[in-house]
Design an enzyme around this catalytic site. Structure first.
Site, PDB file in Angstrom:
ATOM      1  N   LYS A 145      81.806  41.146  74.078  1.00 42.95           N
ATOM      2  CA  LYS A 145      82.547  42.239  73.476  1.00 42.95           C
ATOM      3  C   LYS A 145      82.275  43.569  74.188  1.00 42.95           C
ATOM      4  O   LYS A 145      83.142  44.449  74.215  1.00 42.95           O
ATOM      5  CB  LYS A 145      82.227  42.339  71.983  1.00 42.95           C
ATOM      6  CG  LYS A 145      82.840  41.189  71.181  1.00 42.95           C
ATOM      7  CD  LYS A 145      84.369  41.128  71.360  1.00 42.95           C
ATOM      8  CE  LYS A 145      85.006  40.043  70.522  1.00 42.95           C
ATOM      9  NZ  LYS A 145      86.486  40.001  70.644  1.00 42.95           N
ATOM     10  N   ASP A 168      96.072  27.824  75.103  1.00 47.40           N
ATOM     11  CA  ASP A 168      94.697  28.294  75.251  1.00 47.40           C
ATOM     12  C   ASP A 168      94.720  29.422  76.278  1.00 47.40           C
ATOM     13  O   ASP A 168      94.992  29.183  77.462  1.00 47.40           O
ATOM     14  CB  ASP A 168      93.813  27.141  75.726  1.00 47.40           C
ATOM     15  CG  ASP A 168      92.368  27.551  75.978  1.00 47.40           C
ATOM     16  OD1 ASP A 168      92.050  28.754  75.876  1.00 47.40           O
ATOM     17  OD2 ASP A 168      91.551  26.663  76.295  1.00 47.40           O
ATOM     18  N   TYR A 207      78.003  36.639  72.530  1.00 40.18           N
ATOM     19  CA  TYR A 207      79.097  37.370  71.876  1.00 40.18           C
ATOM     20  C   TYR A 207      78.966  38.869  72.135  1.00 40.18           C
ATOM     21  O   TYR A 207      79.953  39.556  72.421  1.00 40.18           O
ATOM     22  CB  TYR A 207      79.082  37.088  70.382  1.00 40.18           C
ATOM     23  CG  TYR A 207      80.244  37.702  69.635  1.00 40.18           C
ATOM     24  CD1 TYR A 207      81.468  37.050  69.568  1.00 40.18           C
ATOM     25  CD2 TYR A 207      80.121  38.931  68.997  1.00 40.18           C
ATOM     26  CE1 TYR A 207      82.541  37.604  68.890  1.00 40.18           C
ATOM     27  CE2 TYR A 207      81.179  39.492  68.312  1.00 40.18           C
ATOM     28  CZ  TYR A 207      82.388  38.837  68.259  1.00 40.18           C
ATOM     29  OH  TYR A 207      83.447  39.386  67.594  1.00 40.18           O
TER      30      TYR A 207
END
Length: 350
Positions: free
Chosen positions: A260, A166, A256
């Site tokens: 980004k 991870d 999100y």
């Protein structure tokens, strides 16, 4: 081949439109420019053009198709004699889906070690396979043991070392750095998760933290651990997978989108700082792929709906995005750093 003087309608087949000199021009230069995947038309050429109304969920209307037919038929009856527009005719049909062949460059990664995250599926897997097929040693990282086992079992002849890890965990990142055995020439950070289009006022702390942990903390921690290995050699390349959500606000939810934007900022900052020291840092903006939508780990490229109908296979879609990604990893891109490269078939232009 239809008679050039034949008139077309919404009930003419897509194949008739593609094979018709003026119909092809209207279909490709008008309709296809509204969608980044004109190749899908080629695979449904036996269907009437009116099928696009249903396939587009109403985005393409019957009225629009009638206007297209009118334009195509007008070009038949009144062909253009203007030199400035003569180059538009004839217009070639697009290639059929899956006709694209991966252009392997033999030996491009000979002697190089490249770390690829999200390597168990989608874009990450396609990137890992492309680098390995071109002679590189791939340190393939994925959270899923099953996906990692499948990658290794299906490609026993390639030089791939699997690591189940991870990248948001510092201890796992340390283990990846140990596996690199003192040398990393390239890093492709493909892992990512989406946020289900959740609006800002509805974002729970757990969702926000999990998205940032994978999408931002992961690239940050892994890059921080591996950059010293690149600095020790005076060269290296890092490629992050960003998204249209890193450029605009209409692709995904708040978490999100913010993550980004952060990835693009991290990319540009690192490119500026490390360019004089021989390390290039770039990002690729993919279109959404069906592999990504089936997995929490693998670049999602945006959590919104697919931009267009695509009949290309998921493996081909992923390989097409891996192609510019591996270009940026390679010495072919020796003078490219700080680039945010769209690999979205023009989706972001609209």
């Amino acid at each position: 081949m239809p008679d050039p003087a034949q008139h077309l309608s919404a009930e003419s087949t897509i194949g008739d439109w593609l094979d018709h000199p003026t119909g092809r021009t209207v279909l490709i230069d008008v309709l296809a420019r509204r969608s980044p995947d004109a190749r899908a038309l080629y695979a449904i050429r036996m269907l009437p053009l009116s099928t696009l109304v249903t396939l587009s969920n109403g985005v393409v209307t019957p009225e629009f198709l009638d206007l297209m037919a009118e334009a195509a038929n007008r070009l038949v009856d009144q062909p253009s004699i203007q030199p400035a527009t003569a180059h538009l005719f004839p217009s070639a049909p697009p290639p059929a889906p899956n006709d694209w062949k991966e252009p392997l460059v033999d030996g491009r990664f000979d002697g190089k070690t490249v770390v690829v995250t999200g390597a168990g599926s989608g874009i990450g897997r396609a990137t890992a396979l492309r680098v390995a097929r071109e002679g590189g040693h791939v340190l393939a990282v994925d959270l899923s043991t099953l996906r990692m086992e499948a990658l290794l079992e299906r490609n026993p002849d390639l030089h791939i070392t699997g690591v189940v890890a991870d990248i948001s965990s510092q201890s796992d990142v340390n283990a990846i750095a140990v596996q690199a055995r003192g040398r990393v020439d390239g890093l492709a950070v493909v892992s990512g998760i989406a946020d289900d289009m959740v609006a800002l006022h509805e974002v729970e702390d757990d969702l926000w933290e999990s998205v940032f942990r994978i999408n931002v903390d992961g690239p940050f921690r892994l890059s921080r651990a591996l950059i010293p290995l690149m600095l020790s050699r005076g060269s290296g390349s890092i490629v992050n997978v960003a998204s249209q959500a890193g450029l605009r606000g209409s692709i995904a939810g708040a978490a999100y989108t913010a993550s980004k934007h952060a990835v693009i900022g991290l990319t540009r900052s690192a490119a500026f700082i490390y360019s004089p020291r021989g390390i290039r840092v770039n990002a690729v903006i993919p279109r959404p792929t069906r592999w990504a939508l089936e997995s929490n780990y693998g670049s999602l490229g945006g959590a919104g709906p697919l931009p267009s109908l695509s009949l290309t296979s998921p493996d081909t879609e992923s390989a097409q995005i891996a192609s510019p990604l591996t270009y940026l990893l390679s010495d072919d891109a020796a003078n490219v750093t700080g680039a945010i490269l769209p690999a979205d078939e023009g989706w972001g232009i609209a």
